[in-house]
Design a protein around this motif. Structure first.
Motif, PDB file in Angstrom:
ATOM      1  N   ILE A 153       0.843  -1.199   0.000  1.00 47.65           N
ATOM      2  CA  ILE A 153       0.000   0.000   0.000  1.00 47.65           C
ATOM      3  C   ILE A 153       0.878   1.250   0.000  1.00 47.65           C
ATOM      4  O   ILE A 153       0.613   2.228  -0.711  1.00 47.65           O
ATOM      5  CB  ILE A 153      -0.939  -0.015   1.223  1.00 47.65           C
ATOM      6  N   GLY A 154       1.944   1.215   0.800  1.00 50.97           N
ATOM      7  CA  GLY A 154       2.834   2.366   0.862  1.00 50.97           C
ATOM      8  C   GLY A 154       3.543   2.660  -0.445  1.00 50.97           C
ATOM      9  O   GLY A 154       3.918   3.816  -0.717  1.00 50.97           O
ATOM     10  N   THR A 155       3.749   1.644  -1.276  1.00 51.81           N
ATOM     11  CA  THR A 155       4.447   1.884  -2.540  1.00 51.81           C
ATOM     12  C   THR A 155       3.617   2.695  -3.533  1.00 51.81           C
ATOM     13  O   THR A 155       4.186   3.311  -4.451  1.00 51.81           O
ATOM     14  CB  THR A 155       4.835   0.551  -3.206  1.00 51.81           C
TER      15      THR A 155
ATOM     16  N   VAL B 112      -5.723   9.098   4.840  1.00 48.16           N
ATOM     17  CA  VAL B 112      -5.022   7.951   4.271  1.00 48.16           C
ATOM     18  C   VAL B 112      -5.735   7.458   3.021  1.00 48.16           C
ATOM     19  O   VAL B 112      -5.100   7.192   1.980  1.00 48.16           O
ATOM     20  CB  VAL B 112      -4.896   6.816   5.309  1.00 48.16           C
ATOM     21  N   LEU B 113      -7.068   7.351   3.096  1.00 47.06           N
ATOM     22  CA  LEU B 113      -7.824   6.860   1.943  1.00 47.06           C
ATOM     23  C   LEU B 113      -7.738   7.821   0.762  1.00 47.06           C
ATOM     24  O   LEU B 113      -7.582   7.396  -0.395  1.00 47.06           O
ATOM     25  CB  LEU B 113      -9.289   6.643   2.346  1.00 47.06           C
ATOM     26  N   VAL B 114      -7.843   9.129   1.043  1.00 43.22           N
ATOM     27  CA  VAL B 114      -7.756  10.129  -0.031  1.00 43.22           C
ATOM     28  C   VAL B 114      -6.365  10.125  -0.653  1.00 43.22           C
ATOM     29  O   VAL B 114      -6.211  10.231  -1.884  1.00 43.22           O
ATOM     30  CB  VAL B 114      -8.116  11.531   0.513  1.00 43.22           C
ATOM     31  N   THR B 115      -5.341  10.002   0.201  1.00 40.28           N
ATOM     32  CA  THR B 115      -3.967   9.931  -0.311  1.00 40.28           C
ATOM     33  C   THR B 115      -3.795   8.733  -1.235  1.00 40.28           C
ATOM     34  O   THR B 115      -3.179   8.833  -2.305  1.00 40.28           O
ATOM     35  CB  THR B 115      -2.970   9.841   0.858  1.00 40.28           C
ATOM     36  N   MET B 116      -4.348   7.610  -0.802  1.00 37.27           N
ATOM     37  CA  MET B 116      -4.249   6.412  -1.634  1.00 37.27           C
ATOM     38  C   MET B 116      -4.996   6.594  -2.945  1.00 37.27           C
ATOM     39  O   MET B 116      -4.493   6.226  -4.032  1.00 37.27           O
ATOM     40  CB  MET B 116      -4.815   5.208  -0.874  1.00 37.27           C
ATOM     41  N   LEU B 117      -6.199   7.168  -2.880  1.00 33.11           N
ATOM     42  CA  LEU B 117      -6.995   7.357  -4.096  1.00 33.11           C
ATOM     43  C   LEU B 117      -6.307   8.324  -5.054  1.00 33.11           C
ATOM     44  O   LEU B 117      -6.204   8.056  -6.267  1.00 33.11           O
ATOM     45  CB  LEU B 117      -8.387   7.870  -3.727  1.00 33.11           C
ATOM     46  N   ALA B 118      -5.816   9.442  -4.502  1.00 37.70           N
ATOM     47  CA  ALA B 118      -5.137  10.426  -5.351  1.00 37.70           C
ATOM     48  C   ALA B 118      -3.867   9.836  -5.955  1.00 37.70           C
ATOM     49  O   ALA B 118      -3.552  10.072  -7.139  1.00 37.70           O
ATOM     50  CB  ALA B 118      -4.808  11.675  -4.530  1.00 37.70           C
TER      51      ALA B 118
ATOM     52  N   LEU C  67       5.085   5.513  -5.792  1.00 43.00           N
ATOM     53  CA  LEU C  67       5.024   5.605  -7.250  1.00 43.00           C
ATOM     54  C   LEU C  67       4.497   6.967  -7.694  1.00 43.00           C
ATOM     55  O   LEU C  67       4.997   7.553  -8.670  1.00 43.00           O
ATOM     56  CB  LEU C  67       4.118   4.500  -7.804  1.00 43.00           C
ATOM     57  N   ALA C  68       3.488   7.470  -6.973  1.00 49.57           N
ATOM     58  CA  ALA C  68       2.938   8.787  -7.322  1.00 49.57           C
ATOM     59  C   ALA C  68       3.993   9.873  -7.153  1.00 49.57           C
ATOM     60  O   ALA C  68       4.053  10.836  -7.939  1.00 49.57           O
ATOM     61  CB  ALA C  68       1.720   9.086  -6.455  1.00 49.57           C
ATOM     62  N   LEU C  69       4.820   9.742  -6.118  1.00 50.44           N
ATOM     63  CA  LEU C  69       5.884  10.726  -5.896  1.00 50.44           C
ATOM     64  C   LEU C  69       6.879  10.725  -7.055  1.00 50.44           C
ATOM     65  O   LEU C  69       7.343  11.794  -7.500  1.00 50.44           O
ATOM     66  CB  LEU C  69       6.598  10.423  -4.579  1.00 50.44           C
ATOM     67  N   THR C  70       7.211   9.557  -7.537  1.00 51.51           N
ATOM     68  CA  THR C  70       8.132   9.498  -8.681  1.00 51.51           C
ATOM     69  C   THR C  70       7.517  10.138  -9.927  1.00 51.51           C
ATOM     70  O   THR C  70       8.233  10.721 -10.747  1.00 51.51           O
ATOM     71  CB  THR C  70       8.522   8.041  -8.995  1.00 51.51           C
TER      72      THR C  70
END
Length: 693
Positions: A76-78, A154-160, A82-85
């Motif tokens: 989940i953390g990856t 956390v959920l919004v971060t994951m969705l975005a 990936l979005a950061l990259t």
């Protein structure tokens, strides 16, 4: 410059997350082994040596689950990694993905810890030996709304992050579908854990069925005098009080032995412990096969569907053949192999943060059903799901729900542990009664005096538990009405025993026969065909519950039953005075306030055995049974008279009391009416199986 389309190397994601999860799970396992602890009684080394390989298996099993949990969180953390990259126009590497996996594990674990600390703090207390005082500052900064915002973040971060990554992928359908499938796999465990299941989502309307059903709702260690009581200007049981206005409340119901296994077997067979043979909680498998038919057995024979839904406090409902066709609860709690599988504290604490849900119940029941952890809401959901099943089937049913809500360490779910507590309190028992997380502490606490406890705080915690039980009863009964089963269902509120808080210089269950706090249970029977309220202070017995219910259901009472139907009292009639007999239970350690010349035997850890190593059931060693029986105090109550038999060395002492003013005020008349004393002594000795002793 335009970034080229991203392609995801899922093997790389897995390898980076697995590496981080592997290192962390090994470190956790090593720490757990170095500070090794185990739940349950630490019985003799020669017994534990039999389970060396089994302990290794249990540790490895828990270690694998810890790794899988961390792997899931790491993956989940990856996704944000990936979005950061994508934002940095870089290509994902192992360093970035590894740090992202570590951040994911840390963030989700911290969030779960904070949720448990606010919502069920006793779970942390019972799954570790850490002082709960160190978490008071963190707890003060938590709130339900803040936790919801944190989880939403956390959920919004994951969705975005998922949207950003998906947008950066090449336009190939396989890339999009592959990433969508990957995200679905990651989301599935969360969705399964967060939802109650389809059985609890829909509310059916009851089909036909004219026969009376039976719903029993019990709470372990619920004192009879707390029904209808108030504390700090607040009612403890406001909803149960409304039920009592439509039913029959028996405020003076005596249980023969104030311990869970003997009490439940007596309640559901209508027989005394001296008859059914169940007198301690620690019963070997060969002695658990009682010959008296249980209430569930009889109702099954008459076409009823019978079920028991319980948590860690009610495993005896399945251990003994009481006739429940469907059992939703833990295996025998007094089983060494089950306790070994719960693992050491640090490993257990980590896993417990993620297993307080239906996934944990299926995958790690030994962690899910850990003793002392509040489970009222989860159990209530299971009961309502079971009622839905019965409503759909239309068949007559007997459903017994037995909760641990009011059992030590008196740790309830939010907000009940704060309901009556002093907000200025900062002691060890802030969330639950302290010094009850280690077997040795539990034994030691049995012999400590009143001064060793923060008694005011403990009493406040207990009363919060009572209020929690009342609210859960409200939810269950209202659901019963919602599905249309209330008009043809008997509802019974009961307990297995009470609790002494040093009213007679001792605390606990079944340690004294002098007062009523431990050996009295609440008994409320609501029959929709009898809406007139009835309140009886006449002495009745737990063994009277089964024949009463069979009588109300129009069924014959077996000859094996030693109790008496209370239906005449519910109909406004009378019953002759019933002889009430009770005796003390197996002491964990010599309780305070005991007579200095009292018969004694070794503490619990010295007298337990595992008769069958393969099964692992804990049992009282047979050579100590005579000493335990000889050390029991006994009491007989008949009308206004009460005779106590105190087990002293040499010869037992008999004390005669008369309830001259009220049931709560008795007068010692041991040197007065000798004829009455002789009559009661003969009856007491007969019911105790002492012959002419």
């Amino acid at each position: 410059m335009t970034q080229p389309p991203m392609s995801i190397d899922y093997l790389q994601l897995f390898q980076c997350s697995a590496a981080v999860a592997g290192v962390l799970s090994v470190l956790l396992l090593v720490k757990s082994i170095l500070s090794f602890t185990r739940t349950g009684p630490s019985i003799r080394d020669e017994i534990l040596h039999r389970y060396g390989p089994y302990t290794v298996y249990a540790l490895a099993r828990l270690g694998v689950f810890a790794f899988l949990l961390m792997l899931w969180m790491g993956l989940i953390g990856t996704i944000p990694g990936l979005a950061l990259t994508v934002l940095l126009h870089a290509q994902p590497g192992c360093t970035v993905l590894g740090m992202a996996a570590l951040a994911g594990i840390a963030a989700i674990s911290a969030l779960q810890f904070c949720k448990h600390l606010l919502l069920i703090p006793t779970s942390i207390m019972m799954n570790s030996h850490y002082s709960m005082q160190r978490f008071i500052g963190l707890h003060r900064g938590l709130s339900v709304s803040r936790l919801r915002w944190a989880e939403l973040t956390v959920l919004v971060t994951m969705l975005a992050s998922a949207i950003a990554v998906s947008a950066a992928l090449d336009d190939a359908v396989t890339s999009k579908l592959g990433f969508t499938a990957f995200m679905a796999v990651l989301a599935l465990p969360y969705l399964l854990a967060a939802t109650p299941g389809t059985s609890g989502l829909f509310t059916p309307k009851a089909r036909g069925g004219k026969r009376m059903n039976l719903l029993m709702i019990g709470s372990d260690t619920l004192r009879a005098d707390h029904i209808g009581a108030r504390h700090k200007q607040q009612p403890l049981t406001p909803f149960i009080d409304t039920l009592a206005a439509k039913g029959a409340l028996f405020s003076n119901c005596l249980v023969s032995i104030a311990r869970t296994a003997p009490a439940l077997v007596s309640i559901f067979t209508g027989t005394l412990p001296n008859t059914n043979g169940i007198k301690v909680n620690y019963i070997g498998d060969d002695k658990a096969r009682i010959s008296q038919p249980g209430l569930g057995t009889i109702l099954t024979e008459h076409g009823y569907t019978t079920a028991a839904v319980t948590d860690w406090a009610g495993s005896d409902l399945n251990k003994f053949p009481l006739g429940f066709q469907h059992y939703d609860g833990p295996p025998d709690q007094w089983n060494l192999k089950f306790l070994i599988r719960q693992g050491p504290k640090d490993l257990r604490l980590f896993l417990s943060l993620f297993t307080h849900n239906r996934v944990g119940k299926r995958m790690l029941p030994e962690i899910y059903y850990l003793a002392g952890k509040p489970m009222t809401k989860l159990l209530g959901n299971s009961v309502r799901a079971r009622l839905n099943h019965h409503a759909r089937s239309g068949e007559p049913f007997f459903l017994n729900a037995f909760l641990s809500t009011t059992h030590p360490p008196f740790g309830s779910e939010y907000p009940y542990y704060q309901y009556f507590a002093d907000p200025k309190y900062r002691g060890e028992s802030i969330f639950g009664m302290s010094r009850l997380t280690d077997p040795i502490e539990i034994i030691r606490s049995q012999k400590e005096p009143r001064e060793a406890f923060d008694l005011d705080q403990v009493l406040d915690l207990y009363k919060g538990c009572v209020r929690s039980f009342d609210d859960e009863v409200r939810r269950i009964v209202r659901h019963l009405r919602k599905v249309g089963l209330d008009r043809n269902t008997l509802v019974v509120i009961y307990s297995d025993h009470g609790m002494e808080f040093f009213e007679n210089d001792t605390w606990g269950q079944g340690n004294s026969i002098r007062g009523k706090a431990s050996n009295r249970i609440p008994l409320l029977v609501i029959d929709p065909r009898r809406p007139e309220p009835r309140t009886s202070k006449q002495l009745v017995r737990a063994i009277d519950i089964m024949p009463t219910l069979l009588d109300l259901l129009g069924l014959e009472v077996p000859d094996t039953v030693e109790g008496t139907s209370l239906k005449p009292l519910m109909d406004g009639g009378t019953l002759p005075e019933l002889p009430g007999f009770c005796e003390t239970g197996l002491w964990l350690a010599t309780p305070p306030g005991q007579h200095p010349d009292h018969i004694r035997y070794p503490e619990l850890l010295e007298i337990l055995d595992v008769p069958c190593a393969q099964r692992g059931t804990l049992a009282l060693r047979s050579e100590y049974t005579p000493a335990v029986e000889a050390g029991r105090d006994r009491m007989l109550e008949l009308g206004e008279w009460r005779l106590l038999r105190i087990a002293l060395n040499g010869a037992a002492s008999y004390e005669l009391y008369h309830q001259s003013v009220s049931p709560d005020r008795i007068q010692d008349v041991s040197n007065d009416p000798q004829e009455m004393k002789a009559t009661l002594k003969s009856t007491l000795d007969r019911m105790a199986g002492l012959g002419s002793a």
